[in-house]
Structure formats: structure tokens, C-alpha cells
Design an enzyme around this catalytic site. Structure first.
Site, PDB file in Angstrom:
ATOM      1  N   ARG A  27      12.578  66.506  20.692  1.00 50.47           N
ATOM      2  CA  ARG A  27      13.475  66.640  22.158  1.00 50.47           C
ATOM      3  C   ARG A  27      14.721  65.927  22.021  1.00 50.47           C
ATOM      4  O   ARG A  27      15.402  66.021  22.998  1.00 50.47           O
ATOM      5  CB  ARG A  27      12.637  66.126  23.338  1.00 50.47           C
ATOM      6  CG  ARG A  27      11.478  66.570  23.594  1.00 50.47           C
ATOM      7  CD  ARG A  27      11.301  68.061  24.028  1.00 50.47           C
ATOM      8  NE  ARG A  27      10.019  68.354  24.331  1.00 50.47           N
ATOM      9  CZ  ARG A  27       9.515  69.676  24.284  1.00 50.47           C
ATOM     10  NH1 ARG A  27      10.317  70.524  23.503  1.00 50.47           N
ATOM     11  NH2 ARG A  27       8.273  69.992  24.697  1.00 50.47           N
ATOM     12  N   HIS A  72       6.608  82.247  16.037  1.00 48.70           N
ATOM     13  CA  HIS A  72       5.966  81.976  16.955  1.00 48.70           C
ATOM     14  C   HIS A  72       5.565  83.470  17.510  1.00 48.70           C
ATOM     15  O   HIS A  72       6.148  83.856  18.314  1.00 48.70           O
ATOM     16  CB  HIS A  72       6.961  81.220  18.218  1.00 48.70           C
ATOM     17  CG  HIS A  72       6.102  81.013  19.517  1.00 48.70           C
ATOM     18  ND1 HIS A  72       6.162  79.825  20.174  1.00 48.70           N
ATOM     19  CD2 HIS A  72       5.227  81.878  20.250  1.00 48.70           C
ATOM     20  CE1 HIS A  72       5.509  79.940  21.304  1.00 48.70           C
ATOM     21  NE2 HIS A  72       4.935  81.241  21.716  1.00 48.70           N
ATOM     22  N   HIS A  74       0.899  77.777  15.075  1.00 49.43           N
ATOM     23  CA  HIS A  74      -0.053  77.718  16.119  1.00 49.43           C
ATOM     24  C   HIS A  74      -0.798  78.925  16.155  1.00 49.43           C
ATOM     25  O   HIS A  74      -0.740  79.489  17.439  1.00 49.43           O
ATOM     26  CB  HIS A  74       0.242  76.944  17.326  1.00 49.43           C
ATOM     27  CG  HIS A  74       1.888  77.644  17.992  1.00 49.43           C
ATOM     28  ND1 HIS A  74       1.955  78.818  17.907  1.00 49.43           N
ATOM     29  CD2 HIS A  74       2.783  76.967  18.446  1.00 49.43           C
ATOM     30  CE1 HIS A  74       3.368  79.217  18.470  1.00 49.43           C
ATOM     31  NE2 HIS A  74       3.924  77.990  18.688  1.00 49.43           N
ATOM     32  N   ASN A  98       1.506  77.143  25.156  1.00 50.47           N
ATOM     33  CA  ASN A  98       1.855  78.494  24.467  1.00 50.47           C
ATOM     34  C   ASN A  98       1.657  78.353  23.099  1.00 50.47           C
ATOM     35  O   ASN A  98       2.472  77.280  22.354  1.00 50.47           O
ATOM     36  CB  ASN A  98       3.086  78.879  24.917  1.00 50.47           C
ATOM     37  CG  ASN A  98       3.404  79.347  26.369  1.00 50.47           C
ATOM     38  OD1 ASN A  98       2.321  79.663  26.960  1.00 50.47           O
ATOM     39  ND2 ASN A  98       4.553  79.507  26.732  1.00 50.47           N
ATOM     40  N   ASP A 155       1.951  70.456  17.193  1.00 44.69           N
ATOM     41  CA  ASP A 155       2.674  71.349  18.211  1.00 44.69           C
ATOM     42  C   ASP A 155       2.946  70.214  19.471  1.00 44.69           C
ATOM     43  O   ASP A 155       3.000  70.235  20.411  1.00 44.69           O
ATOM     44  CB  ASP A 155       2.072  72.482  18.902  1.00 44.69           C
ATOM     45  CG  ASP A 155       3.032  73.422  19.670  1.00 44.69           C
ATOM     46  OD1 ASP A 155       4.238  72.904  19.728  1.00 44.69           O
ATOM     47  OD2 ASP A 155       2.528  74.338  20.389  1.00 44.69           O
ATOM     48  N   HIS A 211       6.524  66.199  27.536  1.00 46.54           N
ATOM     49  CA  HIS A 211       7.141  66.658  28.898  1.00 46.54           C
ATOM     50  C   HIS A 211       6.913  65.628  29.664  1.00 46.54           C
ATOM     51  O   HIS A 211       6.098  64.774  29.921  1.00 46.54           O
ATOM     52  CB  HIS A 211       6.465  67.996  29.411  1.00 46.54           C
ATOM     53  CG  HIS A 211       7.040  69.117  28.639  1.00 46.54           C
ATOM     54  ND1 HIS A 211       8.014  69.811  28.703  1.00 46.54           N
ATOM     55  CD2 HIS A 211       5.975  69.959  27.604  1.00 46.54           C
ATOM     56  CE1 HIS A 211       7.995  71.089  27.723  1.00 46.54           C
ATOM     57  NE2 HIS A 211       6.721  70.918  27.424  1.00 46.54           N
TER      58      HIS A 211
HETATM   59  O1  DOR Z   1       3.527  75.100  24.813  1.00 49.65           O
HETATM   60  C1  DOR Z   1       4.481  75.131  24.029  1.00 49.65           C
HETATM   61  N1  DOR Z   1       5.540  74.175  24.205  1.00 49.65           N
HETATM   62  N2  DOR Z   1       4.737  76.029  22.959  1.00 49.65           N
HETATM   63  C2  DOR Z   1       5.831  76.213  22.305  1.00 49.65           C
HETATM   64  O2  DOR Z   1       6.050  77.040  21.521  1.00 49.65           O
HETATM   65  C3  DOR Z   1       6.999  75.281  22.691  1.00 49.65           C
HETATM   66  C4  DOR Z   1       6.596  73.965  23.331  1.00 49.65           C
HETATM   67  C5  DOR Z   1       7.799  73.227  23.954  1.00 49.65           C
HETATM   68  O3  DOR Z   1       8.753  73.118  23.303  1.00 49.65           O
HETATM   69  O4  DOR Z   1       7.507  72.470  24.866  1.00 49.65           O
END
Ligand code: DOR
Length: 417
Positions: free
Chosen positions: A50, A165, A218, A264, A291, A295
Site C-alpha cells: 500500500r 490476475h 491466486h 478477488n 495476497d 484495507h
Molecule cells: O481481493 C483483492 N484485493 N484482489 C486483488 O487482486 C487486489 C487486492 C487489493 O489490492 O486489495
């Protein structure tokens, strides 16, 4: 544990290397590894740090600390930062911050400028800085023409890997969970397995025609894994990874409407989970990659369809691998460590990582207690974010010490950097 088997021994480290493996060894400073496995440091091909752009969710420093606590000595930083890692200045800044952190950080570069799927990024310039993995992760390279051009370009760059991806946006766009019985029942728009399967099929064909190294990020569907198995059987230079949430959780978890389970590619069905496990067991899937996608809590507390996809992974991956794959006999401990350490190290060209635990190797080590039980406390994780779907669960197996180039960065489960 090393690549050739398991034996009881002391490991003597001098400077940044393993000096000796044997019994009765003494040193100036000793870390107790009683009851533990001394393994090569773990390597994660897929981490979202991030920084720059979303430092309120994670920074390179906090993400690398979480990695070290998880037993990782090297991680690959995904390029969907803001600005994206499509530019030598951004990549240089990430590498500089990584070099001051608790683990080795290799920066991935984007395939296309701003991950917009059109013009190729300056892959040669990024490669000159040490970038080996190119990906627009978070987004699929939807255009077959752009993907072929990227594969052709990468073929001229030693060690370069194009990582896809695999989710066709024309099928998955607008969806928020796996398309199936649960999405119908819950009334949440779905992302079909076909979105992943069709891109994997197409890209296997492109890899065959260009001869370039291709990696699938993934993987989550039985169909995609079968396609990769067949492509590998034909000798194509293809590798793949799977994430712990795709072998531990299904779309049924979304019935809670809790966006902690939104990711995702999405959580899929029992049959897909079984296929991921089988793919890891037979080596179709080369690597377990977290992955790790931090957030902010406020973002993850929005309604399911508005919340961003992604979940934390660095601090729980080892325990989930031991609990879901090794303990039930899906795979041996040695094979699990292959998927967590030397497999991914080879894909990323990280020659200093992935063992073996022999005299002369660089001392990047993960010392873990396979028997210890612990409860996942979201707020106690080292990550700046707390969006783990495993909060409150009791897991078994945890890192006790992590050694980075001979220097302990985690001692008795606590970070020292
Ligand atoms: O769930 C996901 N979050 N899949 C991704 O490919 C990107 C990732 C993110 O950057 O939050």
C-alpha cells in the site's frame, strides 16, 4: 528441516551465513529452537504493501514486520500502489524503503502504464532496477494483444515473469462474490469461474506461442487448475500460486454479508477448494502466496457491494498451511515448505532465499513451533489493518524466530525491528 529432510541439530550462524549445522554448537547469542522446525525463510510472491498511496492501511515498514512475524524473509510488493509501480522512480522508492524493513522486499512492476491495460510499462527500465515479476494485479490484462506483447517483451529480459490476475472483466466486472448458488440466494452479483478459466486458457496458448515465462496469480477454480496441469504436462514454462483463503474458505461465508469475506478472485465452492488442495499437493500449483490485502476498517465496514476486495494473510499463512494441508495429510511438511519457500523463491529469482539449511547458505531462516496453539486477534496483528477473516479462530503453528541475513528480526514471537 531442509530440502533433503529433517534432523535434530543446532544451526550456527556467522555474519550473514550459516556456518555449520550439527550438534553441540555454541554461539555468542543463542535462540532456543526446542520443539521447533528450522526452515528456510518463507517467501511470499504476492503482498500488497500500500505504499505509496494508501499508508493508512499499510506501509512497507508495517507490512514487512507482519511478514517477518509470519516467518517470511522475502516478499514481492504488488504494484497497484498510487501512483502505480510502473515507473523507475516509484520502484526505486519502494526498494529503498524495503531495504530498511524487516524482510527483503522485491518490487513487482506493472505490465501496462497505470495498470490501464493499454500501453506497456517501461519493463526494461524496471527490470534494470531488479524487477522480475510484472503484473497488473487487481486488474486482468484483458487484451490478448497486450498480453502477447508483454510476454514477447519479457522474453528478452533475463528472469522476467509475466504474472496474470486471471479474471476477464467482461464476465466478472460488477460482481462481488463467486457466481453460483450462494450468490443467487443472497442476491449479490457474481463473478463466474468462467472469468478465470477463459483467461487461463487463453494465456496458456499465448505462453506456448511466445515461449515466455507466465505465472498465474491466486488461482481459485477447479477449471483453471486443470488447465495449468495440462499446460505443464505439455512442458510450457508456466507456474501458479494459490492463496490460503482459497483452500480454507468457501462462498458460503458470504452468507453473513460480512465484507471481510470479499476478495478477488472470490471465495468459491467446496469442489474448488478441493481442487486447490489437490493442485498444491501434486505441484500443479508451485507456491502458496498470501495476497495480503490490507484495507482500512472503515472501508471494510461498508455494505458488501461497496467494500473493497481483499483480506490479510501474512501472519496466518503458515498456520493455515500446517492446519489445512499438513495435519490432515494433504501434503507432507517438506512439500508445504516447498510451496512456501523454495518454490516461490525460484519463481522470483530470489537466490538468497529458500535454503537449503546447510553451511554456506545465506542465513534467511524461519524457526516455527508446529504445535503451539494461538488465537487470531485482529487488533493484535502487526499489520496496520485488521481485515482478517480468521479473527477469533484458534490456529496451530506459529513462527518463534525469523532470521534475516543472519540478524534476528523476530525473537520469541516479537519483532525486534
Ligand atoms: O481481493 C483483492 N484485493 N484482489 C486483488 O487482486 C487486489 C487486492 C487489493 O489490492 O486489495
Amino acid at each position: 528441516m531442509d530440502q533433503t529432510g529433517e534432523r535434530a541439530a543446532d544451526v550456527l550462524v556467522a555474519d550473514d551465513r550459516i556456518a555449520e549445522v550439527g550438534t553441540g554448537l555454541r554461539g555468542d547469542r543463542e535462540l532456543d529452537a526446542g520443539g521447533c522446525i528450522v526452515a528456510p525463510g518463507l517467501v511470499d510472491l504476492h503482498v500488497h504493501l500500500r505504499e505509496p498511496g494508501m499508508e493508512d492501511a499499510e506501509t512497507i515498514e508495517t507490512g514487512a514486520r507482519a511478514a517477518a512475524l509470519g516467518g517470511f524473509t522475502a516478499i514481492v510488493a504488488m504494484p497497484n500502489t498510487t501512483p502505480a509501480q510502473d515507473d523507475p522512480a516509484v520502484v526505486s522508492a519502494v526498494l529503498a524503503a524495503g531495504s530498511r524493513s524487516s524482510c527483503d522486499v522485491q518490487a513487482a512492476g506493472t505490465i501496462t502504464k497505470a495498470r490501464a491495460g493499454g500501453e506497456l510499462a517501461p519493463m526494461g527500465e524496471l527490470h534494470a532496477l531488479g524487477v522480475r515479476i510484472f503484473t497488473d494485479d487487481g486488474s486482468c490484462v484483458d487484451s490478448a494483444g497486450v498480453m502477447r506483447a508483454a510476454l514477447e517483451y519479457a522474453a528478452s529480459l533475463p528472469g522476467a515473469v509475466v504474472a496474470q490476475h486471471a479474471e476477464d472483466d467482461s464476465l466478472a466486472g460488477g460482481g462481488h462474490m463467486h457466481e453460483g448458488d450462494w450468490s443467487s440466494r443472497l442476491g449479490i452479483p457474481g463473478r463466474p469461474a468462467a472469468a478465470e478459466d477463459t483467461i487461463v486458457a487463453r494465456d496458456c496458448i499465448l505462453a506456448a506461442t511466445t515461449g515466455s515465462r507466465l505465472h498465474f496469480l491466486h488461482l481459485s477454480t477447479a477449471g483453471a487448475i486443470e488447465l495449468v496441469r495440462a499446460a505443464k504436462a505439455r512442458g510450457l514454462p508456466i507456474t501458479a500460486e494459490a492463496a490460503p483463503h482459497h483452500f480454507t474458505l468457501t462462498d458460503a461465508a458470504c452468507a453473513s454479508f460480512d465484507p471481510i469475506f470479499k476478495v478477488n478472485p472470490p471465495l468459491r465452492t467446496d469442489a474448488d477448494v478441493a481442487a486447490v488442495k489437490a493442485g498444491l499437493a501434486d505441484g500443479t500449483i508451485d507456491a502458496i502466496a498470501t495476497d495480503h490485502a490490507p484495507h482500512r476498517t472503515e472501508a471494510k465496514e461498508r455494505p458488501f457491494e461497496e467494500a473493497p476486495p481483499g483480506m490479510l494473510g501474512l501472519e496466518t499463512a503458515l498456520a493455515l498451511t500446517l492446519g489445512e494441508l499438513v495435519e490432515p495429510g494433504v501434503m507432507s511438511l517438506g512439500d508445504a515448505l516447498a510451496r512456501l519457500s523454495w518454490g516461490p523463491a525460484a519463481i522470483a529469482g530470489l537466490a538468497d532465499h529458500g535454503g537449503p539449511v546447510h553451511a554456506g547458505s545465506i542465513a534467511n531462516l524461519c524457526v516455527f513451533d508446529p504445535g503451539v496453539r494461538w488465537v487470531v486477534e485482529a487488533d493484535a496483528l502487526a499489520s496496520r489493518a485488521s481485515n482478517t477473516p480468521y479473527a477469533g479462530q484458534t490456529l496451530r503453528g506459529r513462527t518463534r524466530h525469523t532470521v534475516l541475513r543472519g540478524t534476528p528480526v523476530v525473537v520469541d514471537g516479537s519483532p525486534v525491528r
